[in-house]
Design a protein around this motif. Structure first.
Motif, short mmCIF file in Angstrom:
data_model
loop_
_atom_site.label_atom_id
_atom_site.label_comp_id
_atom_site.label_asym_id
_atom_site.label_seq_id
_atom_site.Cartn_x
_atom_site.Cartn_y
_atom_site.Cartn_z
N VAL A 1 0.85 -1.20 0.00
CA VAL A 1 0.00 0.00 0.00
C VAL A 1 0.88 1.25 0.00
O VAL A 1 1.88 1.32 0.72
CB VAL A 1 -0.92 0.04 1.24
N LEU A 2 0.49 2.22 -0.80
CA LEU A 2 1.08 3.55 -0.77
C LEU A 2 -0.01 4.52 -0.36
O LEU A 2 -1.07 4.57 -0.99
CB LEU A 2 1.63 3.94 -2.14
N ILE A 3 0.24 5.28 0.71
CA ILE A 3 -0.72 6.30 1.13
C ILE A 3 -0.25 7.65 0.63
O ILE A 3 0.88 8.08 0.91
CB ILE A 3 -0.86 6.33 2.67
N LEU A 4 -1.10 8.31 -0.12
CA LEU A 4 -0.83 9.67 -0.59
C LEU A 4 -1.79 10.63 0.09
O LEU A 4 -2.98 10.33 0.23
CB LEU A 4 -0.99 9.77 -2.11
N ASN A 5 -1.29 11.79 0.49
CA ASN A 5 -2.13 12.83 1.08
C ASN A 5 -1.70 14.18 0.50
O ASN A 5 -0.86 14.86 1.05
CB ASN A 5 -2.01 12.82 2.60
#
Length: 389
Positions: free
Chosen positions: A164-168
């Motif tokens: 998983v890659l979390i982008l914000n």
């Protein structure tokens, strides 16, 4: 109480570093610590809820949320961000965007899966990933790169366990924004390494100078991206607790099963308010965004004038000035700022390793409040900060 009563994962999670400073605020303190709009929900939205309440809107809604709201969200996302989702099968309404992040991680992660989190980052991602068995891998960004995630840095942290890659973006706490050109190489890596992207776009509307681009709009990314957003920030609806998540129908259906057993549905009046915001509140939203933009420009200049170097944020409503030259850690500086100047800001270290040497200041506060805070900060900066007080 027996220590065995508490899940070790919960016991190991530290309390919120933001709330520690928010909780210390009293009437004599100017708070720049909280990311909450100083605007109230527009009156037409409130009136729509009063009418609905008088008409008996007090019960459960469908688990996925009111059909009318999902249809409005679908139209809005298509018109504003060129995202196309089926409101019946590719989205549902959540109890704020925070629930959506939790559900996404709970649905996707197996024990030991690696979650890539660019830092500085919103403080909830790491503990939520750990609660659901994930191993967090921080990918540090820097002021030198305007706190944007760069593909070469992401590539260095990829392993066979990366899932998983979390982008914000726009980012909390830095205000960084990723353009389409910035996102293309990130998307290529996500596809090549079969990553699921959780794109937290709660600040998407709060972009200054250029419109937000969602990574889900790039070729090959819609099916592997969960887009999360809500109404708290841009629509001044923090307490209404309405968010939403969009993605491929398999992921959405799996997340919805958990939502059914935990939250059941988002608050009905919050959903009514969200419908009214999308139908009649966009002009108010634009006025609020313009006000934030004016505060942003003033605050960046004012911080630099008092001796706190600050890159210019392109989104959200935060600035992230450097305090490294003072010789204090971010927590030491924030504590002195609170105790000696009466200004609450959040130390950068709570946002991950990439945040040390900075503090986060919110310009969701009104301009008079910002001006008072800067006067106090200026006085503190005249003191010999390296010496203990």
């Amino acid at each position: 109480m027996s220590k065995d009563w508490i899940n070790p994962l919960v016991r190991e999670i530290p309390p919120s570093g933001i709330r520690a400073f928010v909780g210390a605020v009293d009437k004599d303190v100017v708070s720049l610590a909280v990311g909450e709009p100083d605007f109230v929900t527009p009156r037409p939205v409130v009136e729509a809820c009063i009418t609905a309440l008088n008409q008996g809107a007090m019960g459960y809604t469908p688990n996925a949320g009111l059909v009318e709201l999902r249809e409005e969200i679908a139209c809005y996302l298509h018109a504003r961000f060129q995202l196309s989702y089926d409101p019946a099968t590719e989205m549902f309404v959540t109890v704020g965007s925070s629930e959506a992040v939790d559900l996404a991680l709970r649905t996707i992660l197996k024990q030991g899966d690696e979650v890539l989190v660019p830092t500085p980052s919103y403080i909830a991602y790491t503990p939520l990933a750990q609660l659901h068995g994930g191993k967090v891998v921080e990918v540090q960004t820097s002021a030198r790169e305007q706190f944007k995630l760069r593909a070469w840095e992401l590539r260095r942290h990829l392993t066979p366990r990366s899932k998983v890659l979390i982008l914000n973006y726009p980012n909390n706490p830095t205000g960084a924004l990723m353009t389409r050109e910035d996102l293309v190489p990130i998307a290529e890596l996500a596809i090549a390494h079969d990553l699921i992207v959780i794109s937290d776009e709660i600040y998407a509307e709060l972009s200054y100078g250029q419109r937000h681009t969602s990574i889900a709009s790039l070729p090959g990314m819609k099916e592997r991206t969960l887009v999360i957003s809500g109404f708290s920030k841009a629509f001044a609806m923090t307490g209404w607790r309405v968010g939403y998540v969009c993605g491929n129908n398999e992921l959405i259906a799996a997340m919805l099963k958990i939502h059914q057993y935990t939250a059941m549905c988002a608050p009905v009046l919050g959903q009514v308010a969200a419908i009214a915001s999308l139908r009649s509140g966009l002009s108010d939203m634009h006025l609020m965004i313009e006000s934030y933009n004016q505060r942003r420009q003033w605050l960046v200049s004012a911080l630099q004038d008092v001796g706190l170097p600050c890159h210019e944020p392109e989104g959200a409503f935060y600035v992230f000035p450097s305090i490294a030259h003072t010789g204090l850690s971010s927590e030491e500086f924030a504590l002195r700022l609170l105790k000696e100047a009466g200004v609450a800001a959040v130390p950068g270290h709570v946002f991950g390793a990439g945040g040390e040497g900075h503090i986060r200041c919110s310009y969701a506060a009104g301009l008079p409040q910002l001006q008072e805070a800067l006067q106090r900060i200026e006085k503190l900066m005249r003191l010999p900060l390296r010496q203990s007080s």
